[in-house]
Design a protein around this motif. Sequence first.
Motif, short mmCIF file in Angstrom:
data_model
loop_
_atom_site.label_atom_id
_atom_site.label_comp_id
_atom_site.label_asym_id
_atom_site.label_seq_id
_atom_site.Cartn_x
_atom_site.Cartn_y
_atom_site.Cartn_z
N GLU A 248 -53.22 36.57 32.45
CA GLU A 248 -52.08 35.62 31.66
C GLU A 248 -50.70 36.52 31.61
OE1 GLU A 248 -53.29 37.29 28.00
OE2 GLU A 248 -55.15 36.26 27.74
N GLU A 249 -50.73 37.47 32.92
CA GLU A 249 -49.27 38.57 33.59
C GLU A 249 -48.96 37.03 33.87
OE1 GLU A 249 -52.37 40.28 33.21
OE2 GLU A 249 -51.62 41.68 31.71
N PHE A 250 -49.44 36.57 34.74
CA PHE A 250 -48.40 34.95 35.05
C PHE A 250 -47.62 33.66 34.23
CE2 PHE A 250 -50.89 37.14 38.16
CZ PHE A 250 -50.24 37.44 39.43
N TYR A 251 -48.19 33.79 32.90
CA TYR A 251 -47.88 33.26 32.44
C TYR A 251 -46.37 33.23 31.75
CZ TYR A 251 -47.95 29.31 28.64
OH TYR A 251 -47.68 28.29 28.04
N PRO A 252 -45.20 32.21 31.59
CA PRO A 252 -43.84 32.65 31.74
C PRO A 252 -43.75 33.09 30.15
CG PRO A 252 -44.73 29.92 31.80
CD PRO A 252 -45.27 31.22 32.21
N PRO A 253 -42.29 34.06 30.24
CA PRO A 253 -42.65 34.05 28.48
C PRO A 253 -42.14 33.40 27.46
CG PRO A 253 -41.18 34.86 29.97
CD PRO A 253 -41.08 33.84 30.75
N PRO A 254 -42.67 32.91 26.16
CA PRO A 254 -43.19 34.92 26.08
C PRO A 254 -44.39 34.97 25.92
CG PRO A 254 -42.67 33.06 24.08
CD PRO A 254 -42.52 32.47 25.20
N GLY A 255 -45.32 34.40 26.80
CA GLY A 255 -46.53 34.79 27.30
C GLY A 255 -47.74 33.96 26.31
N MET A 256 -49.26 33.70 26.92
CA MET A 256 -49.45 33.42 26.78
C MET A 256 -50.64 33.92 24.80
SD MET A 256 -52.48 31.14 27.61
CE MET A 256 -52.48 30.81 28.98
N GLY A 257 -50.34 35.12 25.08
CA GLY A 257 -50.67 35.40 23.66
C GLY A 257 -50.16 34.52 22.48
N TRP A 258 -48.57 34.43 22.96
CA TRP A 258 -48.26 34.01 21.45
C TRP A 258 -48.20 32.17 21.69
CZ3 TRP A 258 -44.37 30.35 23.13
CH2 TRP A 258 -43.34 29.50 21.87
N LEU A 259 -48.88 31.89 22.87
CA LEU A 259 -49.14 30.51 22.45
C LEU A 259 -50.27 29.98 22.00
CD1 LEU A 259 -48.23 27.51 23.77
CD2 LEU A 259 -50.21 28.51 26.26
N ASN A 260 -50.98 30.96 22.11
CA ASN A 260 -52.43 31.34 21.69
C ASN A 260 -52.06 31.38 20.12
OD1 ASN A 260 -53.67 30.34 24.11
ND2 ASN A 260 -54.39 32.13 24.03
N ARG A 261 -51.69 32.25 19.71
CA ARG A 261 -51.34 32.73 17.94
C ARG A 261 -50.97 32.15 17.33
NH1 ARG A 261 -51.03 38.13 20.97
NH2 ARG A 261 -49.13 37.99 20.51
N VAL A 262 -49.32 31.78 18.17
CA VAL A 262 -48.58 30.82 17.33
C VAL A 262 -48.40 29.40 17.77
CG1 VAL A 262 -45.81 30.47 16.77
CG2 VAL A 262 -46.86 33.14 17.23
N VAL A 263 -48.05 28.88 18.41
CA VAL A 263 -47.71 27.51 19.05
C VAL A 263 -49.35 26.46 18.69
CG1 VAL A 263 -47.47 25.73 20.77
CG2 VAL A 263 -46.09 28.39 21.00
N MET A 264 -50.39 27.13 19.39
CA MET A 264 -51.06 25.99 19.14
C MET A 264 -51.82 25.98 17.61
SD MET A 264 -50.72 24.69 22.29
CE MET A 264 -53.01 24.49 22.23
#
Length: 208
Positions: free
Chosen positions: A31-47
Amino acid sequence: EIRRTFGDRRCRAQRLLAFRTLFATLDMPSEEFYPPPGMGWLNRVVMPALLRPSRRLESLIDQLEALVLRSSLRHTAKTFACIHIRRGDFFEDCAKYEAEMRTPAARGWVVSHYRKGWSCVQTEAELALNLVALRQRTPPDLPIYAAVEDATVLRLGALRSFALLSLSDSNLSAAIRAMALPMPPQLVAPLVDQLLCSRAKHLLLNAF
């Protein structure tokens, strides 16, 4: 190609982003290689925001789940199972994995999957063995729903005895037509498959 798939009239009025293939998309070491703001943001907010079903679609899934449960022998099932049988695009993508496996640059997870003996496209016999294993640890009248692009595979000799349900079932397809969802038919099946299978107690998925 997009207009041919979804219709010129629909595409003119919509902002549409489409991908021909997502093979190996965002295949990163961690996950550290994922561009900002990060994989956690993608999973918790965007998806969750993008994938939240409408009330109309949610109502349809309620109906379909009830139909699947009533398909059990005694019409008393409380839960069901879902098996994902991939054909279609998987034939093309699995050939890419097999070709990759033969190169020195094969990714670690691809090598791991093949060394464990896992198959990307399962034969009907392999699917039947997995279904037998499922039957052995679940109630005998548990309904099994199949998320599959081509329902003819369910009528093959090895799978016919499991009485698998799919969107081709007359009751399920009638409910979908009656709901008349305002979206291209090509999008209805994958959306319904995913939402319906999310309610299953047992899932048989493809590791690839």
